[in-house]
Design a protein around this motif. Structure first.
Motif, short mmCIF file in Angstrom:
data_model
loop_
_atom_site.label_atom_id
_atom_site.label_comp_id
_atom_site.label_asym_id
_atom_site.label_seq_id
_atom_site.Cartn_x
_atom_site.Cartn_y
_atom_site.Cartn_z
N TYR A 187 0.87 -1.17 0.00
CA TYR A 187 0.00 0.00 0.00
C TYR A 187 0.91 1.22 0.00
O TYR A 187 1.66 1.44 0.96
N SER B 127 1.60 5.45 -0.92
CA SER B 127 1.11 6.80 -1.22
C SER B 127 2.31 7.65 -1.62
O SER B 127 3.35 7.64 -0.95
N GLN C 53 -2.75 8.76 -1.41
CA GLN C 53 -3.83 8.02 -0.74
C GLN C 53 -4.52 8.89 0.32
O GLN C 53 -4.04 9.97 0.66
N GLU D 38 -6.13 10.40 3.80
CA GLU D 38 -5.60 10.67 5.13
C GLU D 38 -5.96 9.51 6.07
O GLU D 38 -7.02 8.88 5.91
N PRO D 39 -5.11 9.20 7.05
CA PRO D 39 -5.44 8.12 7.99
C PRO D 39 -6.59 8.53 8.89
O PRO D 39 -6.94 9.72 9.00
N ARG E 161 -4.91 4.35 11.76
CA ARG E 161 -4.98 3.33 10.70
C ARG E 161 -5.25 4.03 9.38
O ARG E 161 -5.90 5.07 9.32
N THR E 162 -4.75 3.42 8.32
CA THR E 162 -5.11 3.91 6.99
C THR E 162 -6.22 3.05 6.42
O THR E 162 -6.46 1.92 6.87
N ASP E 163 -6.87 3.59 5.44
CA ASP E 163 -7.87 2.84 4.68
C ASP E 163 -7.50 2.94 3.20
O ASP E 163 -8.31 3.29 2.35
N TRP E 164 -6.22 2.64 2.93
CA TRP E 164 -5.70 2.83 1.59
C TRP E 164 -6.10 1.70 0.65
O TRP E 164 -6.35 0.56 1.08
N GLY F 61 1.63 9.34 11.45
CA GLY F 61 0.26 9.75 11.73
C GLY F 61 0.12 10.51 13.03
O GLY F 61 -0.99 10.93 13.39
N ARG G 74 -0.33 0.93 8.60
CA ARG G 74 0.18 2.27 8.36
C ARG G 74 1.68 2.16 8.08
O ARG G 74 2.33 1.18 8.49
#
Length: 454
Positions: free
Chosen positions: A28, A30, A65, A67-68, A78-81, A140, A163
């Motif tokens: 993942y 960004s 990607q 923002e967390p 956490r990310t949601d990438w 983050g 992350r």
């Protein structure tokens, strides 16, 4: 690494801490660049080179990607990438890998990945410490130590592997683990690779292993991981702790967004807020030595974590110990700056296995208080030997004074030579099987060293 660039230049994480050879892994990423590439380097010893390129991707389109997001209550970032790419590890040898992200324009970051062994019988197992990497990760704005303001009270109570890591992306591995991997591979002893989170889940890799090596900073353990390593020791597997502050924090591993064991939980001094406090006291996430469920780490390591920060010479006590063969040391010889930045000692009154021998005994000052740091060696009835360095700088010293030495804290080539030879002696001996069967027994000396102490 040439240049990290701005924090948003290129960052990424893998959807797994480790994979078995041939398993697929997802990345993942960004990046503000229009494209990037991925190169997978296996860390080791290749005729003087300390890594080898195993795989590289083609050009991959870049994207920024989302923002967390922050989970309330535990303040977990956490990310949601979206997954950027997946790759197979078919043909990759077991080992420690750095995935280097190269953004168009030159900025770079690492993503660490362990290609783990499923069988460790007859081998020395290198056990990496991703739970500790993640505990200190500030990406983050939050770690298990602080929030965005730097305040301890605003820290996360749980941190997520979903992350990127901050800084270079692999700082803890590079500082506290890489040099030990390179040395072990240079020696040519049979090696296996795993992580503490994998040993937590499944101890199979430790069955029949000659030794398990805990690297330079391995602070965060689950009770299951500790139990599995202790059981291996009691079955004849030697254990080495090449750092300090090992197995200090008790943690739990919980579900992530999509996979199990992607969240490291540690309430520390807020342990009364831990959901396990009233129902499962032995799982409460605080220091192992603290109630409820107190179980000081010294019963496994032989030494007890005491303090931070310090900077002191490492002073040899048992110069004729087999660990020091070929070093030429004499009793009282010192090696500047080798004790730090955290340290352990044999603490009278704390539980330790016997027979135990202090091999180094170093005076220091920590926060204005005089104390000591100890290296210690003990054996158990299975024949297994256990050695703890008592200092966090041991693995760093393997690179002291070299171009890759980074922050060597003033340690010099003489210190590097001593630590290197001592570590070689340790790894060679432990690779032969239960150390008590082929090396001299410990000479108990705690009462002699700590005369008058309680």
């Amino acid at each position: 690494m040439r240049s990290q660039g701005p924090a948003t230049a290129v960052v990424g994480y893998a959807d797994r801490v480790s994979v078995t050879p041939g398993e697929e892994c997802g990345l993942y990423v960004s990046t503000t660049a229009s494209s990037f590439r991925v190169s997978a380097f296996r860390v080791g010893w290749y005729g003087g080179a300390e890594a080898r390129l195993v795989w590289s991707s083609g050009r991959i389109p870049g994207r920024v990607q989302a923002e967390p997001h922050l989970t309330s209550g535990t303040r977990t970032v956490r990310t949601d990438w979206k997954r950027t790419l997946a790759f197979s590890t078919a043909g990759w040898p077991e080992g420690a890998y750095l995935l280097r992200l190269d953004a168009e324009g030159g900025h770079q970051r690492y993503v660490p990945l362990i290609v783990r062994s499923t069988l460790g019988a007859g081998r020395t197992v290198l056990m990496h410490a991703p739970a500790t990497w993640q505990a200190y990760n500030r990406w983050g704005g939050y770690s298990l130590y602080e929030g965005p303001s730097g305040a301890y009270a605003a820290r996360s109570l749980a941190v997520s592997f979903d992350r990127p890591y901050d800084s270079s992306g692999a700082e803890k591995f590079l500082v506290y683990e890489r040099a030990a991997v390179v040395l072990a591979e240079r020696l040519g002893i049979p090696l296996a690779y795993t992580t503490g989170t994998d040993v937590h889940r499944d101890p199979a890799v430790l069955r029949g292993a000659r030794a398990v090596i805990c690297l330079g900073h391995d602070e965060y353990w689950t009770p299951e991981q500790r139990r599995h390593v202790t059981q291996a020791r009691d079955a004849g597997t030697n254990v080495a702790f090449l750092g300090a502050n090992t197995c200090f924090r008790r943690v739990r591993l919980e579900q992530g967004e999509a996979r199990p064991d992607r969240t490291v939980v540690c309430y520390k001094s807020s342990f009364r807020a831990d959901p396990c406090y009233s129902t499962h006291p032995t799982l409460v996430t605080t220091d192992f030595r603290q109630a409820p469920g107190a179980d000081p780490e010294s019963s496994m390591t032989g030494v007890l974590y005491e303090g931070y920060p310090t900077d002191a010479p490492y002073v040899v006590h048992a110069a004729d110990h087999w660990l020091h063969e070929g070093t030429g040391v004499r009793p009282g010889d010192g090696f500047g700056h080798l004790v730090g930045v955290e340290y352990d000692r044999v603490t009278p009154g704390a539980p330790v296995p016997e027979p135990l021998e202090i091999t180094a005994h170093s005076s220091l000052v920590c926060n204005g208080r005089r104390s000591t740091s100890d290296s210690a060696y003990y054996t158990v009835p299975s024949g297994a030997g256990v050695f703890a360095t008592g200092t966090m700088r041991w693995v760093e010293a393997l690179m002291a004074g070299t171009p890759d030495g980074g922050h060597d804290h003033g340690m010099d080539a003489r210190t590097r030579a001593f630590v290197t030879r001592t570590t070689e002696n340790l790894l060679h001996a432990f690779a032969l099987g239960p150390a008590a069967r082929h090396r001299p027994a410990p000479r108990p000396n705690v009462k002699q060293v700590y005369k008058g102490s309680t």
